[in-house]
Scaffold this active site. Structure first.
Site, mmCIF file in Angstrom:
data_model
loop_
_atom_site.group_PDB
_atom_site.id
_atom_site.type_symbol
_atom_site.label_atom_id
_atom_site.label_comp_id
_atom_site.label_asym_id
_atom_site.label_seq_id
_atom_site.Cartn_x
_atom_site.Cartn_y
_atom_site.Cartn_z
ATOM 1 N N LYS A 1 -0.619 3.406 3.845
ATOM 2 C CA LYS A 1 -0.411 4.473 2.846
ATOM 3 C C LYS A 1 0.012 5.767 3.555
ATOM 4 C CE LYS A 1 -3.759 2.177 -0.042
ATOM 5 N NZ LYS A 1 -4.615 2.218 -1.197
ATOM 6 N N HIS B 1 3.418 -1.372 -5.670
ATOM 7 C CA HIS B 1 1.984 -1.133 -5.448
ATOM 8 C C HIS B 1 1.425 -0.367 -6.645
ATOM 9 C CE1 HIS B 1 -1.672 0.592 -3.766
ATOM 10 N NE2 HIS B 1 -1.650 -0.407 -2.905
ATOM 11 N N GLY C 1 -9.391 0.421 -2.983
ATOM 12 C CA GLY C 1 -10.000 1.634 -2.442
ATOM 13 C C GLY C 1 -11.339 1.991 -3.065
ATOM 14 N N GLU D 1 -3.462 -7.576 -6.696
ATOM 15 C CA GLU D 1 -4.340 -6.464 -6.371
ATOM 16 C C GLU D 1 -4.942 -5.894 -7.649
ATOM 17 O OE1 GLU D 1 -3.433 -4.643 -2.346
ATOM 18 O OE2 GLU D 1 -2.111 -3.639 -3.739
ATOM 19 N N SER E 1 -10.055 -3.795 -1.437
ATOM 20 C CA SER E 1 -11.312 -3.684 -0.694
ATOM 21 C C SER E 1 -11.621 -4.909 0.159
ATOM 22 C CB SER E 1 -12.473 -3.365 -1.647
ATOM 23 O OG SER E 1 -12.263 -2.108 -2.262
ATOM 24 N N ASN F 1 -1.487 -1.903 4.757
ATOM 25 C CA ASN F 1 -0.810 -0.809 4.051
ATOM 26 C C ASN F 1 -1.493 0.491 4.461
ATOM 27 O OD1 ASN F 1 0.329 0.974 2.277
ATOM 28 N ND2 ASN F 1 -0.642 0.132 0.439
ATOM 29 N N GLU G 1 -0.344 2.129 -6.862
ATOM 30 C CA GLU G 1 -0.197 3.590 -6.752
ATOM 31 C C GLU G 1 1.228 4.022 -7.121
ATOM 32 O OE1 GLU G 1 -1.767 3.872 -2.761
ATOM 33 O OE2 GLU G 1 -3.693 3.228 -3.569
HETATM 34 C C1 PEP Z 1 -4.096 -1.405 -1.122
HETATM 35 O O1 PEP Z 1 -3.897 -0.222 -1.252
HETATM 36 O O2 PEP Z 1 -3.159 -2.212 -1.187
HETATM 37 C C2 PEP Z 1 -5.468 -1.842 -0.876
HETATM 38 C C3 PEP Z 1 -5.740 -3.100 -1.063
HETATM 39 O O3 PEP Z 1 -6.360 -0.888 -0.490
HETATM 40 P P1 PEP Z 1 -7.892 -1.136 -0.054
HETATM 41 O O4 PEP Z 1 -7.907 -2.316 0.892
HETATM 42 O O5 PEP Z 1 -8.323 0.114 0.602
HETATM 43 O O6 PEP Z 1 -8.662 -1.435 -1.306
#
Ligand code: PEP
Length: 261
Positions: A15, A101, A179, A173, A219, A13, A103
């Site tokens: 973003k 997601h 993040g 998630e 992460s 992703n 976000e």
């Molecule tokens: C995400 O935004 O779906 C995500 C898992 O981000 P990150 O790997 O940076 O934590």
């Protein structure tokens, strides 16, 4: 029910990151080295405006790498300024679309009901949805993880029949891990993945649930991917930050390839 029956899926992703040239270069690098992660489905989810050149770079590199959108409308077409319809994503080469997601849920007010409508629209168009769920830190600390994830899964996937569920990927998630550099322990992640698989069995059947791929996201990095990949109900990863570097993204995918060996 073992993970070996399911093809792992690792999706990047991106973003709202990278520009045209950097996105094309990253896609070409991943597609060119695709054989390093044989046996794993790879998906790149660039910003919508870069889907066409990224798909072109993948095709040119000859790599079997799928493209996904990061969001889609629940409408097929019409007067919805700024939106992108699922048939449009399909039309420009997408196979997947990320929906719900965290976000989108926290910054843009998406709910289980809107994610559900989007999932149905995506499936109707022929896209494979990657539906995201996960609890906040506050919810985890209040002992509400199971309740929150149960509500999100049941609400976001309501009304999908067995055939639709089998086309759907669920991404667990935990919001506190996205993040932040704080990854869920394999035990924490596996526990929620097993919960989700049980919920999928309740929505359809144990047979269907055993076919649905459940990704972990939050992460994921090359140095923690192998432990996650070893968990029986973790079938891949949705990767944010680490998907912006071909070396890291491929190393994560490789860990899931080894996890199936
Ligand atoms: C995400 O935004 O779906 C995500 C898992 O981000 P990150 O790997 O940076 O934590």
């Amino acid at each position: 029910m073992t993970a070996t029956a399911r093809t792992p899926i690792v999706a990047g992703n991106w973003k709202m990151n990278l520009d045209h040239a950097a996105g094309v270069a990253l896609a070409a690098a991943v597609a060119g080295r695709r054989s390093e992660a044989a046996g794993v489905d790879l998906v790149l989810c660039p910003p919508a405006v870069y889907i066409v050149p990224v798909a072109g770079a993948v095709a040119e590199a000859g790599g079997d790498v799928a493209i996904g959108g990061q969001n889609a409308s629940d409408k097929e077409k019409g007067a919805f300024t700024g939106e992108v319809a699922p048939p449009m994503l399909l039309d420009v080469g997408c196979r997947y679309v990320i929906l719900g997601h965290s976000e989108r849920r926290t910054l843009f007010g998406e709910t289980d009901a809107s994610v559900n409508a989007k999932a149905k629209a995506a499936l109707a168009a022929g896209l494979l949805p990657i539906v995201c769920v996960g609890e906040t830190l506050e919810e985890r600390e209040a002992g509400r993880t199971e309740a929150v994830v149960t509500e999100q899964v049941n609400g976001s996937l309501a009304g999908l029949d067995a055939a639709a569920l089998e086309k759907t990927v669920v991404a667990y998630e935990p919001v506190w891990a996205i993040g932040t550099g704080k990854v869920a322990t394999p035990e924490q992640a596996q526990e929620v993945h097993a919960l989700i698989r049980g919920l999928l069995a309740g929505l359809a059947s144990a047979e269907t649930a055993a076919k649905v791929r459940i990704q972990y996201g939050g992460s994921v990095k090359p140095d923690n991917a192998a432990q996650l990949a070893a968990c029986p109900d973790i079938d891949g990863a949705l990767v944010g930050g680490a998907s912006l570097k071909a070396d890291d993204f491929l190393a994560i995918a490789k860990a899931f390839a080894s996890g199936t060996a």
